[in-house]
Design a protein around this motif. Structure first.
Motif, PDB file in Angstrom:
ATOM      1  N   GLU A   1      23.743 -89.257 -69.105  1.00 22.69           N
ATOM      2  CA  GLU A   1      23.818 -90.229 -70.194  1.00 22.69           C
ATOM      3  C   GLU A   1      22.944 -91.456 -69.947  1.00 22.69           C
ATOM      4  OE1 GLU A   1      27.712 -91.214 -71.847  1.00 22.69           O
ATOM      5  OE2 GLU A   1      28.517 -89.600 -70.594  1.00 22.69           O
ATOM      6  N   PHE A   2      22.854 -91.893 -68.687  1.00 25.12           N
ATOM      7  CA  PHE A   2      22.269 -93.201 -68.410  1.00 25.12           C
ATOM      8  C   PHE A   2      21.127 -93.204 -67.399  1.00 25.12           C
ATOM      9  CE2 PHE A   2      26.761 -93.919 -69.521  1.00 25.12           C
ATOM     10  CZ  PHE A   2      26.591 -94.705 -70.647  1.00 25.12           C
ATOM     11  N   GLY A   3      20.867 -92.089 -66.736  1.00 22.38           N
ATOM     12  CA  GLY A   3      19.844 -92.073 -65.696  1.00 22.38           C
ATOM     13  C   GLY A   3      20.355 -92.715 -64.412  1.00 22.38           C
ATOM     14  N   GLU A   4      19.432 -93.154 -63.578  1.00 18.98           N
ATOM     15  CA  GLU A   4      19.778 -93.778 -62.290  1.00 18.98           C
ATOM     16  C   GLU A   4      20.610 -95.049 -62.497  1.00 18.98           C
ATOM     17  OE1 GLU A   4      18.917 -93.315 -58.944  1.00 18.98           O
ATOM     18  OE2 GLU A   4      17.631 -91.567 -59.157  1.00 18.98           O
ATOM     19  N   THR A   5      21.437 -95.354 -61.524  1.00 21.22           N
ATOM     20  CA  THR A   5      22.210 -96.592 -61.531  1.00 21.22           C
ATOM     21  C   THR A   5      21.472 -97.626 -60.698  1.00 21.22           C
ATOM     22  OG1 THR A   5      24.278 -95.376 -61.778  1.00 21.22           O
ATOM     23  CG2 THR A   5      24.428 -97.640 -60.934  1.00 21.22           C
ATOM     24  N   ALA A   6      21.301 -98.810 -61.243  1.00 22.57           N
ATOM     25  CA  ALA A   6      20.560 -99.879 -60.566  1.00 22.57           C
ATOM     26  C   ALA A   6      21.457-101.082 -60.331  1.00 22.57           C
ATOM     27  CB  ALA A   6      19.361-100.299 -61.409  1.00 22.57           C
ATOM     28  N   ILE A   7      21.215-101.739 -59.205  1.00 25.55           N
ATOM     29  CA  ILE A   7      21.793-103.051 -58.963  1.00 25.55           C
ATOM     30  C   ILE A   7      20.634-104.037 -58.962  1.00 25.55           C
ATOM     31  CG2 ILE A   7      22.969-104.556 -57.316  1.00 25.55           C
ATOM     32  CD1 ILE A   7      24.556-102.154 -56.368  1.00 25.55           C
ATOM     33  N   LEU A   8      20.733-105.024 -59.820  1.00 24.22           N
ATOM     34  CA  LEU A   8      19.744-106.104 -59.864  1.00 24.22           C
ATOM     35  C   LEU A   8      20.319-107.274 -59.093  1.00 24.22           C
ATOM     36  CD1 LEU A   8      19.167-104.289 -62.370  1.00 24.22           C
ATOM     37  CD2 LEU A   8      18.256-106.317 -63.451  1.00 24.22           C
ATOM     38  N   TYR A   9      19.495-107.903 -58.257  1.00 23.94           N
ATOM     39  CA  TYR A   9      19.954-109.057 -57.477  1.00 23.94           C
ATOM     40  C   TYR A   9      18.924-110.173 -57.594  1.00 23.94           C
ATOM     41  CZ  TYR A   9      21.114-112.103 -53.613  1.00 23.94           C
ATOM     42  OH  TYR A   9      21.417-113.218 -52.867  1.00 23.94           O
ATOM     43  N   TRP A  10      19.396-111.352 -58.005  1.00 24.34           N
ATOM     44  CA  TRP A  10      18.555-112.533 -58.123  1.00 24.34           C
ATOM     45  C   TRP A  10      18.879-113.477 -56.966  1.00 24.34           C
ATOM     46  CZ3 TRP A  10      20.898-110.197 -62.298  1.00 24.34           C
ATOM     47  CH2 TRP A  10      20.035-109.699 -63.279  1.00 24.34           C
ATOM     48  N   PRO A  11      17.987-113.596 -55.976  1.00 21.37           N
ATOM     49  CA  PRO A  11      18.295-114.392 -54.785  1.00 21.37           C
ATOM     50  C   PRO A  11      18.432-115.889 -55.047  1.00 21.37           C
ATOM     51  CG  PRO A  11      16.039-113.560 -54.695  1.00 21.37           C
ATOM     52  CD  PRO A  11      16.687-112.934 -55.885  1.00 21.37           C
TER      53      PRO A  11
ATOM     54  N   GLY B   1      30.732 -85.378 -45.229  1.00 19.62           N
ATOM     55  CA  GLY B   1      31.029 -83.963 -45.472  1.00 19.62           C
ATOM     56  C   GLY B   1      31.433 -83.655 -46.903  1.00 19.62           C
ATOM     57  N   LEU B   2      31.081 -84.527 -47.841  1.00 18.15           N
ATOM     58  CA  LEU B   2      31.401 -84.322 -49.253  1.00 18.15           C
ATOM     59  C   LEU B   2      30.147 -83.875 -49.993  1.00 18.15           C
ATOM     60  CD1 LEU B   2      33.470 -87.605 -49.696  1.00 18.15           C
ATOM     61  CD2 LEU B   2      34.371 -85.292 -49.368  1.00 18.15           C
ATOM     62  N   ASP B   3      30.313 -83.389 -51.203  1.00 15.09           N
ATOM     63  CA  ASP B   3      29.190 -82.905 -51.992  1.00 15.09           C
ATOM     64  C   ASP B   3      28.348 -84.085 -52.476  1.00 15.09           C
ATOM     65  OD1 ASP B   3      27.415 -81.729 -53.751  1.00 15.09           O
ATOM     66  OD2 ASP B   3      28.953 -80.768 -54.991  1.00 15.09           O
ATOM     67  N   PRO B   4      27.142 -84.261 -51.955  1.00 11.84           N
ATOM     68  CA  PRO B   4      26.317 -85.412 -52.358  1.00 11.84           C
ATOM     69  C   PRO B   4      25.871 -85.349 -53.817  1.00 11.84           C
ATOM     70  CG  PRO B   4      25.066 -83.964 -50.929  1.00 11.84           C
ATOM     71  CD  PRO B   4      26.472 -83.436 -50.959  1.00 11.84           C
ATOM     72  N   MET B   5      25.848 -84.165 -54.416  1.00 14.34           N
ATOM     73  CA  MET B   5      25.418 -84.048 -55.805  1.00 14.34           C
ATOM     74  C   MET B   5      26.374 -84.798 -56.739  1.00 14.34           C
ATOM     75  SD  MET B   5      23.021 -83.073 -57.709  1.00 14.34           S
ATOM     76  CE  MET B   5      22.115 -81.883 -56.776  1.00 14.34           C
ATOM     77  N   VAL B   6      27.659 -84.825 -56.401  1.00 18.35           N
ATOM     78  CA  VAL B   6      28.636 -85.560 -57.215  1.00 18.35           C
ATOM     79  C   VAL B   6      28.248 -87.034 -57.272  1.00 18.35           C
ATOM     80  CG1 VAL B   6      31.047 -86.300 -57.380  1.00 18.35           C
ATOM     81  CG2 VAL B   6      30.508 -83.948 -56.738  1.00 18.35           C
ATOM     82  N   ALA B   7      27.805 -87.581 -56.155  1.00 18.08           N
ATOM     83  CA  ALA B   7      27.422 -88.989 -56.105  1.00 18.08           C
ATOM     84  C   ALA B   7      26.138 -89.251 -56.864  1.00 18.08           C
ATOM     85  CB  ALA B   7      27.261 -89.429 -54.652  1.00 18.08           C
ATOM     86  N   VAL B   8      25.175 -88.379 -56.717  1.00 20.69           N
ATOM     87  CA  VAL B   8      23.880 -88.578 -57.363  1.00 20.69           C
ATOM     88  C   VAL B   8      24.025 -88.511 -58.882  1.00 20.69           C
ATOM     89  CG1 VAL B   8      21.568 -87.591 -57.660  1.00 20.69           C
ATOM     90  CG2 VAL B   8      22.574 -87.752 -55.388  1.00 20.69           C
ATOM     91  N   ILE B   9      24.866 -87.600 -59.360  1.00 24.41           N
ATOM     92  CA  ILE B   9      25.062 -87.411 -60.788  1.00 24.41           C
ATOM     93  C   ILE B   9      26.035 -88.445 -61.348  1.00 24.41           C
ATOM     94  CG2 ILE B   9      25.882 -85.792 -62.563  1.00 24.41           C
ATOM     95  CD1 ILE B   9      23.184 -85.113 -61.263  1.00 24.41           C
ATOM     96  N   GLY B  10      27.012 -88.867 -60.554  1.00 26.21           N
ATOM     97  CA  GLY B  10      27.977 -89.854 -61.020  1.00 26.21           C
ATOM     98  C   GLY B  10      29.170 -89.258 -61.720  1.00 26.21           C
TER      99      GLY B  10
END
Length: 182
Positions: free
Chosen positions: A102-112, A154-163
């Motif tokens: 639905e949204f593509g990659e998840t980003a965190i924006l940080y303004w120092p 030891g968990l499925d990394p695909m779940v994390a990548v897909i969200g």
């Protein structure tokens, strides 16, 4: 369903999942850069070793990635990571990425300059979001960082990548994997 909430991982497991030596991991807490939170406070008060939930470890790993790639202080990185791990909205559960389809990659924006951060889908970023009337912004894409944590535990990394959890039809999951790896 992967349990994000139950503290079950040791500090050594958390450090490994964050990609840093356990001594470095512990030093962030000892120096007060990272804080003990949740059930860990009670365990700490009783002299028991800390245990971390998967959600906590994801937040800590994001903090480490931010420190590796920006000039953010450890305390600020911890706050950004815990914001990701413990706050969500109607489109993203705490500690998870946005749904990739639905949204593509998840980003965190940080303004120092103002020590502010924002969690949003990378596909929805605009120049206005990036500028925000400040001179600099750092953008961290988190899907693969979360996947690295899952894999180390030891968990499925695909779940994390897909969200999201795997679909009912396993052939759909294969298609998703092909999209992500392009």
């Amino acid at each position: 369903m992967i349990d994000l909430h139950t503290p079950r991982y040791s500090g050594a497991e958390a450090a490994k999942a964050c990609g840093i030596p356990v001594t470095t991991f512990r030093s962030y807490f000892a120096r007060g850069h990272f804080r003990v939170f949740g059930d860990a406070r009670e365990r700490d008060a009783n002299g028991l070793p800390h245990q971390f939930s998967l959600r906590d470890i994801v937040g800590l790993a994001i903090a480490i990635r931010l420190m590796d790639s920006t000039s953010i202080t450890p305390a600020s990185a911890f706050n950004v990571g815990m914001k990701f791990a413990h706050m969500g909205n109607n489109c993203r559960e705490p500690g998870r990425a946005f749904n990739f389809h639905e949204f593509g990659e998840t980003a965190i924006l940080y303004w120092p300059q103002s020590d502010r951060s924002r969690i949003m889908p990378f596909d929805k970023l605009t120049l206005h979001d990036l500028a925000a009337n400040e001179k600099a912004v750092s953008v961290l894409l988190v899907n693969h960082a979360i996947g690295d944590v899952y894999k180390a535990l030891g968990l499925d990394p695909m779940v994390a990548v897909i969200g999201s959890e795997p679909p009912a039809d396993a052939s759909d999951w294969e298609e998703i994997g092909e999209i992500v790896s392009e």
